[in-house]
Design a protein around this motif. Structure first.
Motif, mmCIF file in Angstrom:
data_model
loop_
_atom_site.group_PDB
_atom_site.id
_atom_site.type_symbol
_atom_site.label_atom_id
_atom_site.label_comp_id
_atom_site.label_asym_id
_atom_site.label_seq_id
_atom_site.Cartn_x
_atom_site.Cartn_y
_atom_site.Cartn_z
ATOM 1 N N ASP A 14 0.819 -1.220 0.000
ATOM 2 C CA ASP A 14 0.000 0.000 0.000
ATOM 3 C C ASP A 14 0.848 1.263 0.000
ATOM 4 O O ASP A 14 0.534 2.232 -0.687
ATOM 5 C CB ASP A 14 -0.908 0.034 1.236
ATOM 6 C CG ASP A 14 -2.117 -0.874 1.111
ATOM 7 O OD1 ASP A 14 -2.328 -1.406 0.009
ATOM 8 O OD2 ASP A 14 -2.829 -1.058 2.105
ATOM 9 N N LYS A 15 1.921 1.270 0.773
ATOM 10 C CA LYS A 15 2.639 2.516 1.046
ATOM 11 C C LYS A 15 3.522 2.968 -0.110
ATOM 12 O O LYS A 15 3.553 4.155 -0.454
ATOM 13 C CB LYS A 15 3.482 2.360 2.314
ATOM 14 C CG LYS A 15 4.141 3.657 2.770
ATOM 15 C CD LYS A 15 4.876 3.469 4.087
ATOM 16 C CE LYS A 15 5.532 4.781 4.531
ATOM 17 N NZ LYS A 15 6.283 4.623 5.797
ATOM 18 N N LEU A 16 4.266 2.049 -0.712
ATOM 19 C CA LEU A 16 5.217 2.468 -1.742
ATOM 20 C C LEU A 16 4.551 3.183 -2.928
ATOM 21 O O LEU A 16 5.074 4.201 -3.386
ATOM 22 C CB LEU A 16 6.039 1.271 -2.225
ATOM 23 C CG LEU A 16 7.317 0.994 -1.439
ATOM 24 C CD1 LEU A 16 7.962 -0.301 -1.904
ATOM 25 C CD2 LEU A 16 8.301 2.145 -1.557
ATOM 26 N N PRO A 17 3.429 2.693 -3.446
ATOM 27 C CA PRO A 17 2.809 3.431 -4.562
ATOM 28 C C PRO A 17 2.423 4.859 -4.190
ATOM 29 O O PRO A 17 2.437 5.743 -5.048
ATOM 30 C CB PRO A 17 1.565 2.588 -4.897
ATOM 31 C CG PRO A 17 1.916 1.206 -4.451
ATOM 32 C CD PRO A 17 2.736 1.402 -3.207
ATOM 33 N N LEU A 18 2.095 5.094 -2.920
ATOM 34 C CA LEU A 18 1.712 6.440 -2.498
ATOM 35 C C LEU A 18 2.903 7.390 -2.463
ATOM 36 O O LEU A 18 2.723 8.610 -2.419
ATOM 37 C CB LEU A 18 1.053 6.385 -1.112
ATOM 38 C CG LEU A 18 -0.228 5.557 -1.009
ATOM 39 C CD1 LEU A 18 -0.733 5.537 0.426
ATOM 40 C CD2 LEU A 18 -1.300 6.108 -1.946
ATOM 41 N N MET A 19 4.103 6.847 -2.472
ATOM 42 C CA MET A 19 5.304 7.676 -2.412
ATOM 43 C C MET A 19 5.823 8.036 -3.804
ATOM 44 O O MET A 19 6.833 8.720 -3.937
ATOM 45 C CB MET A 19 6.394 6.949 -1.618
ATOM 46 C CG MET A 19 5.974 6.591 -0.207
ATOM 47 S SD MET A 19 7.259 5.744 0.724
ATOM 48 C CE MET A 19 8.334 7.116 1.085
ATOM 49 N N ILE A 20 5.136 7.594 -4.843
ATOM 50 C CA ILE A 20 5.562 7.907 -6.202
ATOM 51 C C ILE A 20 5.231 9.365 -6.506
ATOM 52 O O ILE A 20 4.106 9.821 -6.304
ATOM 53 C CB ILE A 20 4.873 6.972 -7.220
ATOM 54 C CG1 ILE A 20 5.319 5.523 -6.982
ATOM 55 C CG2 ILE A 20 5.172 7.403 -8.646
ATOM 56 C CD1 ILE A 20 4.594 4.503 -7.830
ATOM 57 N N ASN A 21 6.235 10.098 -6.983
ATOM 58 C CA ASN A 21 6.060 11.495 -7.345
ATOM 59 C C ASN A 21 5.145 11.579 -8.571
ATOM 60 O O ASN A 21 5.416 10.962 -9.604
ATOM 61 C CB ASN A 21 7.427 12.120 -7.637
ATOM 62 C CG ASN A 21 7.341 13.604 -7.920
ATOM 63 O OD1 ASN A 21 6.783 14.021 -8.921
ATOM 64 N ND2 ASN A 21 7.920 14.397 -7.043
ATOM 65 N N ALA A 22 4.080 12.362 -8.464
ATOM 66 C CA ALA A 22 3.092 12.430 -9.543
ATOM 67 C C ALA A 22 3.688 13.010 -10.820
ATOM 68 O O ALA A 22 3.242 12.674 -11.925
ATOM 69 C CB ALA A 22 1.894 13.276 -9.095
ATOM 70 N N GLN A 23 4.687 13.888 -10.680
ATOM 71 C CA GLN A 23 5.264 14.524 -11.862
ATOM 72 C C GLN A 23 6.261 13.626 -12.583
ATOM 73 O O GLN A 23 6.376 13.659 -13.807
ATOM 74 C CB GLN A 23 5.943 15.833 -11.465
ATOM 75 C CG GLN A 23 4.973 16.879 -10.938
ATOM 76 C CD GLN A 23 5.681 18.139 -10.493
ATOM 77 O OE1 GLN A 23 6.876 18.122 -10.205
ATOM 78 N NE2 GLN A 23 4.951 19.250 -10.445
ATOM 79 N N THR A 24 6.994 12.809 -11.822
ATOM 80 C CA THR A 24 8.057 12.003 -12.427
ATOM 81 C C THR A 24 7.701 10.533 -12.568
ATOM 82 O O THR A 24 8.345 9.804 -13.326
ATOM 83 C CB THR A 24 9.343 12.103 -11.595
ATOM 84 O OG1 THR A 24 9.124 11.484 -10.311
ATOM 85 C CG2 THR A 24 9.764 13.552 -11.395
ATOM 86 N N GLY A 25 6.707 10.082 -11.818
ATOM 87 C CA GLY A 25 6.369 8.667 -11.818
ATOM 88 C C GLY A 25 7.386 7.810 -11.082
ATOM 89 O O GLY A 25 7.390 6.584 -11.225
ATOM 90 N N ARG A 26 8.234 8.442 -10.282
ATOM 91 C CA ARG A 26 9.305 7.735 -9.593
ATOM 92 C C ARG A 26 9.273 8.021 -8.089
ATOM 93 O O ARG A 26 8.657 8.988 -7.644
ATOM 94 C CB ARG A 26 10.675 8.157 -10.156
ATOM 95 C CG ARG A 26 10.912 7.686 -11.579
ATOM 96 C CD ARG A 26 12.122 8.343 -12.215
ATOM 97 N NE ARG A 26 12.392 7.754 -13.526
ATOM 98 C CZ ARG A 26 13.337 6.848 -13.782
ATOM 99 N NH1 ARG A 26 14.136 6.445 -12.801
ATOM 100 N NH2 ARG A 26 13.490 6.349 -14.990
ATOM 101 N N VAL A 27 9.971 7.188 -7.356
ATOM 102 C CA VAL A 27 10.169 7.413 -5.924
ATOM 103 C C VAL A 27 11.518 8.099 -5.744
ATOM 104 O O VAL A 27 12.522 7.675 -6.323
ATOM 105 C CB VAL A 27 10.128 6.082 -5.149
ATOM 106 C CG1 VAL A 27 10.669 6.261 -3.743
ATOM 107 C CG2 VAL A 27 8.704 5.561 -5.097
ATOM 108 N N HIS A 28 11.530 9.159 -4.949
ATOM 109 C CA HIS A 28 12.750 9.947 -4.742
ATOM 110 C C HIS A 28 13.104 9.914 -3.261
ATOM 111 O O HIS A 28 12.514 10.630 -2.451
ATOM 112 C CB HIS A 28 12.540 11.388 -5.203
ATOM 113 C CG HIS A 28 12.139 11.502 -6.642
ATOM 114 N ND1 HIS A 28 13.052 11.684 -7.654
ATOM 115 C CD2 HIS A 28 10.915 11.437 -7.235
ATOM 116 C CE1 HIS A 28 12.414 11.739 -8.816
ATOM 117 N NE2 HIS A 28 11.112 11.589 -8.586
#
Length: 917
Positions: free
Chosen positions: A631-645
């Motif tokens: 559940d948590k990791l997808p919520l951390m994806i940056n909406a602009q880049t599509g990546r986790v930073h």
């Protein structure tokens, strides 16, 4: 919306640790004050670090507890409390209350049980719970809502952290402790079983009950000892289990409501008297300054700032300008262009680097001379400000000029902020945070602390300006005059701190090298890696979450059918009513209040014979997996880049190692199927692959280089299996005849010695007698005399200098090696052996990053570094560049230093991180 936080402090654990950690301090009347000092420092730090609205400091009450009734020998061998500590108990309680903390003592139970109960109740009420303790037993409390922190070691443990540290997940910590026992509390375990054996058995057999059921299969002395302990283990498990259902009514007002545990305001007047009585001069100065009459701030924004202190006065010769028109701007721009070095600072609307936008900018060109440009302040009294876009457009040529030297405090953050506005910050010459880190890694590196340490003033804090907690206001709502003073003072202090620190670094060639060639380039590179981020396949995790969600719904229905009615599978009380009152299942054990227990141990046992407990256990396990990972990791994806930073913290570990947070990439478990499944979601985009490159046995190679031991040098030089070669030497056996058991012993000794392990630790690790472990160590040192000489020489030199150094000149200070008592000094000596190796490994991976990135840039490659985790670099590689990366990256990593043994870097390739690892 984030959950409210309840902060629970294990006061009994900390007062003992504070007593043993601090020197023998004495107050004006000669009374001991070391433990008091340690507790005050810890409680102040906690309030600053954890934004909790509710908190309580829990102490053990006098008198026996229910465990003494179960087992009269419980804690029977514990030494009585030292008189010097006993004298400090009442003052500690007094000062903790003055600092605004509620205190809790409950007769008949231990502090651990009160904390466990509070944690459970708070989590069920929707709170996030932070438990501050140094007690490993409390790891059993960790779950998706409960985290442990240790302010004395700066350690934070979530589910993944517990698993990584102990080798078992939180739900198996009770089993783990039962097998090992607890000598401090006089709770026997299985004789000769230490942490590694306990974790190994639990991993192999699933649980303590699985270990017990398989006792006949476990061979050797450890198996014999296990079988001897079988009758005791149920009581051992009972003793080490923290109770979660204690009755705290009468001790916590309006229990189970938590409102009575709200943090209170600090009693400054009371602290002033207390600090005077006990001779705490620095803290006395702090509260006396806070109590002194302050000039009223200029009236503005109504009552918005009524409760905030006015800013401290700047030095009399300071000039701080506020730039509100183009004439003033152009005059200051000319100063920036002419200055040999400019300190700069950004004020923003977020602490998240990838999202933060500029509210204002400040600059300082010489000590006492600074300016602030407000750009996005709002409110009825906010003045007309220069337009943000035009200001940045006019500043951009200077900001992007690599020939214009710039200075800041943690400029990695400001680099991100400017990038968010389309500006590539160049010309970064110095960073005061990194200067402090290189000079004194063991101290704090915030600008306020540096100002106090080197300039005698800490300046205005962010909390002074904006308030705290729910009452904190955005920086854009701060009155411009106050904001200008705060920001300009930060830039001014940064410049003045630099003038103090830089000459000290320049005077030490080793420190200069670490600063110039390692830390500063690493900071710039980390900004690039953070900006790049890593691609997360959200669909895969969401599919897993969906599957888990469907299974959880099905489990609920199955449980309802067995129970004959719906109930809350997360409520111990409702579970107890169903299992014992309605279904009549046997009561395995009871809680401290006499109610039937429904803890995991009970459910495990009942699940062997009854279907409902098995369903409940399966439900709990899947629910944790879903909430923590999928559940948590997808919520951390940056909406602009599509990546986790992630954010890499550079100035934390004294050895130079990096840490990461949000998400913490270094704590994703790799020993479990769940952890590997999480790593599968770190993927390469189409046309690319993930490549992982890490150093092989890096710390052992560094040990061979530093010690110059002929045996180790030969093993690595000839490319032998170093553990097999070690075993051949220790057991005087031809390499080809070394058994797997002998190799295992040699491997444990090799790695144990790196961390300063003695005979006791080795005996626990191998599950053997301490005398046998001592014999093995003696055999090792007879064969590897160079290692023994290195260890002896290193401890002696560390005691002489107070620090050790890496091969590149990084200093790792060990304050306790000269001033500590027996245990503290021994710990510092162990650290002195390991720190040069761990620190050198940290330097090497940073140099490797720098070298690889330089080659990528020079050759125009599209390959990008996306993660750095311990000794590993992770790359996102276009398919056309894979052959180059596989050949060049190991060569570059091996070539960053010339050791007396070969450096070896190995690569793996895959479509995701797990495949590549």
């Amino acid at each position: 919306m984030s959950k409210p936080i309840l902060l629970l402090v294990d006061g009994s654990s900390y007062l003992y640790r504070a007593y043993h950690a601090m020197p023998d301090l004495r107050g004006p009347e000669g009374v001991p004050t070391g433990a008091i000092h340690g507790m005050v420092a810890m409680m102040k730090r906690l309030r600053d670090q954890v934004a909790a609205e509710h908190a309580v400091c829990v102490f053990d009450a006098k008198g026996p507890t229910f465990r003494d009734e179960w087992y009269p020998e419980y804690k029977a061998q514990r030494a009585p409390m030292p008189d010097a500590l006993r004298e400090q108990i009442a003052p500690i309680h007094e000062v903790v209350k003055l600092l605004g903390w509620p205190i809790l003592e409950v007769p008949g139970i231990e502090a651990d049980d009160a904390i466990g109960t509070l944690a459970r109740v708070a989590a069920e009420a929707g709170h996030a719970v932070v438990v501050s303790t140094g007690d490993k037993d409390m790891a059993q409390l960790v779950n998706a809502d409960v985290t442990l922190i240790n302010t004395m070691s700066n350690e934070s443990l979530d589910i993944a952290g517990v698993t990584a540290k102990f080798g078992v997940p939180p739900e198996r910590i009770i089993d783990y402790l039962t097998l090992m026992g607890d000598t401090v509390d006089n709770v026997p375990g299985v004789e000769k079983v230490g942490p590694k054996t306990a974790a190994k058995w639990i991993a192999e057999y699933g649980s303590l009950d699985g270990v017990i059921a398989s006792a006949d299969k476990i061979k050797g002395v450890a198996g014999e000892n296990l079988r001897k302990a079988l009758d005791w283990l149920p009581m051992g498990r009972k003793l080490v289990t923290v109770k979660l259902d204690c009755d705290l009514s009468g001790y916590v007002p309006e229990w189970p409501a938590l409102e009575a545990l709200a943090l209170r305001e600090v009693d400054l007047a009371g602290l002033q008297d207390f600090y005077t009585r006990y001779g705490f001069k620095t803290w006395l100065k702090e509260v006396s300054t806070a109590l002194a009459p302050q000039p009223a701030p200029a009236a503005s924004n109504g009552d918005l700032f009524a409760d905030l202190p006015a800013p401290a006065a700047a030095p009399l010769d300071s000039r701080y300008d506020t730039i509100l028109d183009w004439a003033a701007f152009e005059a200051w721009l000319a100063k920036l262009r002419a200055a040999p070095l400019v300190a700069l600072d950004t004020e923003t609307d977020s602490l998240e680097p990838m999202l933060a936008r500029i509210v204002g900018l400040s600059f300082s060109v010489k000590a006492g001379e600074a300016a602030y440009i407000p750009l996005r302040h709002e409110g009825p009294d906010a003045p007309q400000q220069l337009p943000l876009d035009e200001v940045l457009a006019r500043l951009k040529p200077w900001l992007e000029d690599a020939a214009a030297p710039k200075l800041g405090q943690n400029l990695k953050y400001d680099t991100h902020v400017f990038a968010n506005h389309g500006i590539a910050l160049r010309g970064v010459a110095h960073d005061t945070m990194l200067q402090s880190y290189v000079l004194e890694a063991h101290k704090t590196h915030g600008l306020g602390a540096l100002g106090e340490r080197y300039l005698g003033r800490a300046g205005v804090s962010y909390e002074d300006l904006c308030g705290k907690g729910v009452n904190q206001i955005p920086f854009a709502q701060v009155e411009v005059a106050r904001a200008a003073h705060y920001s300009a003072e930060d830039s001014d202090m940064c410049l003045q701190v630099h003038e103090q620190l830089w000459p000290q670094i320049e005077a030490e060639p080793g420190l200069l090298r670490v600063y110039r060639e390692i830390e500063m380039p690493t900071s710039a590179l980390l900004a690039r890696i953070e900006t790049t981020g890593v691609l997360i396949e959200a669909a895969r995790l969401q599919a897993q979450s969906h599957e888990l969600g469907q299974r959880l719904l099905a489990l609920e229905q199955e449980a309802y059918e067995i129970a004959g009615q719906p109930f809350n599978l997360g409520s111990p009380k409702q579970i107890g009513e169903i299992l014992f009152n309605k279904l009549g299942l046997p009561v395995v054990k009871k809680t401290a209040t006499g109610a039937p227990s429904t803890d995991e141990e009970v459910l495990d046992k009942l699940a062997m014979d009854y279907p409902l407990p098995a369903k409940i256990l399966e439900y709990r396990g899947l629910a944790k997996l879903k909430s923590t990972y999928t559940d948590k990791l997808p919520l951390m994806i940056n909406a602009q880049t599509g990546r986790v930073h992630t954010n890499y913290a550079q100035a934390v570990a004294v050895t130079g190692r990096l840490s990461s947070n949000e998400p913490n990439l270094q704590n994703i478990p790799i020993r479990t199927a769940e952890g590997r499944r999480v790593r599968e979601a770190f993927v390469a985009p189409p046309g690319h692959v993930i490549v992982s490159a890490d150093y092989s046995q890096i710390e052992l190679r560094i040990m061979a280089h530093i010690s110059e031991d002929p045996g180790l040098l030969r093993a690595f030089g000839e490319g032998l299996d170093v553990h097999r070669a070690t075993a051949a030497e220790v057991f005087n056996t031809p390499v080809g005849e070394v058994t797997s058991e002998q190799r295992r012993y040699a491997k444990t000794i090799n790695f144990g010695l790196i961390y300063g392990m003695g005979a006791f630790g080795l005996a626990q690790s191998l599950g053997i007698e301490q005398k046998a472990a001592r014999d093995y160590i003696d055999l090792y040192f007879n064969r590897f005399a160079g290692v023994k000489k290195y260890m002896d020489d290193t401890k002696a030199r560390a005691a002489e200098l107070g620090y050790v150094e890496t091969l590149f000149g990084r200093r790792i200070y060990l304050p306790e090696i000269r001033g500590g008592n027996g245990p503290r000094k021994a710990g510092a000596e162990r650290q002195s052996i390991n720190a040069p190796m761990q620190g050198t490994a940290a330097d090497l991976i940073k140099l490797a990053m720098i070298a690889v990135q330089a080659a990528l840039d020079a050759q125009g490659k599209q390959t990008r570094i996306v993660m750095q985790v311990h000794d590993e670099l992770v790359f996102e590689v276009p398919a056309a560049e894979l052959d180059w990366v596989k050949a060049e990256v190991p060569r570059l990593m091996a070539g960053v230093a010339q050791l007396k043994v070969p450096l070896l870097a190995e690569v793996g390739v895959g479509t995701n991180w797990d495949e590549a690892h």
